[in-house]
Design an enzyme around this catalytic site. Structure first.
Site, PDB file in Angstrom:
ATOM      1  N   SER A 112       0.982  -1.259  -0.047  1.00 58.31           N
ATOM      2  CA  SER A 112       0.029   0.120   0.082  1.00 58.31           C
ATOM      3  C   SER A 112       1.151   1.200  -0.097  1.00 58.31           C
ATOM      4  CB  SER A 112      -0.795  -0.073   1.188  1.00 58.31           C
ATOM      5  OG  SER A 112      -1.823   0.869   1.179  1.00 58.31           O
ATOM      6  N   ASP A 165     -10.190  -4.752  -4.184  1.00 66.72           N
ATOM      7  CA  ASP A 165      -9.397  -3.795  -3.276  1.00 66.72           C
ATOM      8  C   ASP A 165     -10.094  -2.414  -3.548  1.00 66.72           C
ATOM      9  OD1 ASP A 165      -7.731  -2.030  -2.290  1.00 66.72           O
ATOM     10  OD2 ASP A 165      -5.894  -2.737  -2.857  1.00 66.72           O
ATOM     11  N   HIS A 196      -8.173  -5.382  -0.141  1.00 62.41           N
ATOM     12  CA  HIS A 196      -6.654  -4.753   0.239  1.00 62.41           C
ATOM     13  C   HIS A 196      -5.757  -5.426   1.340  1.00 62.41           C
ATOM     14  CE1 HIS A 196      -4.401  -0.649  -0.087  1.00 62.41           C
ATOM     15  NE2 HIS A 196      -4.327  -1.014   1.100  1.00 62.41           N
TER      16      HIS A 196
END
Length: 221
Positions: A112, A165, A196
């Protein structure tokens, strides 16, 4: 000019003694927003043993009540200042200069925010990094002076993300989908149903990618 960010060297989790990095292949782990250096460290069991793994702690504390650490503020992607990502990447490079200058090679694995910072660091100093693994991350929009050199070098990059996601906005994914093949030797995979997060299947793909990087690096050596 904003004050430079500094990473906490004492918070870094190492898979070997710090002195062991000299002459060995180093893999840096960069966690996501709200996590810390402990988050990705267990992934080392899936990674080739030849790497010295160092899991870094992001330099910022997110706004209360969010836990953990952050690499840069997230006040909305549309209005985000790309310089925040750049400052975080500069802090990673400064840490390498101070604590891992003797590594045979340096690779990056980020999730991320950590994935975005990994690519940004590679864009700042294309000659510094052998490859990057970007999990559920993205390439920060905007141009950097190193982008042209990066496009010439085309370092290996693995980009994995899930179809479910809902954290990374679609326009950033679209930008990354176009940008990465123009600047890197891209190995990309989209995982059906993955949110995610990171899956066992994805970790298997990452391990295979890293095995290939080791083979290539040792061939060059």
């Amino acid at each position: 000019m904003p004050e430079a960010l500094v990473l906490d060297a004492d918070a870094v989790l190492w898979s070997a003694e710090r002195s062991a990095v000299g002459g060995r292949h180093l893999l840096l782990l960069l966690h996501g927003y709200g996590a810390d250096e402990h988050d990705l460290y267990p992934l080392r069991q899936y990674l080739p043993d030849a790497f010295v793994v160092a899991s870094l702690a992001a330099p910022l504390a997110p706004p209360w009540p969010a836990p953990g650490r952050s690499w840069y503020p997230i006040d909305g992607f549309e209005g985000a200042d790309a310089s925040h990502v750049t400052r975080a990447a500069q802090a990673v490079i400064a840490w390498i200069d101070a604590h891992a200058a003797g590594a045979a090679s340096v690779g990056l694995l980020g999730f991320s925010q950590g994935g975005a910072v990994s690519l940004q660091a590679m864009r700042l100093e294309p000659q510094r990094f052998a490859y990057a693994v970007n999990l559920s991350g993205y390439a920060t929009p905007g141009e950097l002076p190193g982008d042209a050199e990066l496009a010439e070098r085309r370092p290996p990059v693995f980009w994995g993300r899930g179809t479910n996601d809902d954290v990374i906005p679609g326009f950033v994914v679209a930008h990354t989908t176009q940008w990465l093949p123009e600047h890197a030797d891209l190995s990309g995979r989209v995982y059906p149903g993955l949110t995610h997060s990171v899956s066992e299947q994805e970790l298997g793909d990452v391990a295979a990618f890293l095995d290939k990087r080791l083979t290539a690096l040792d061939t060059v050596d």
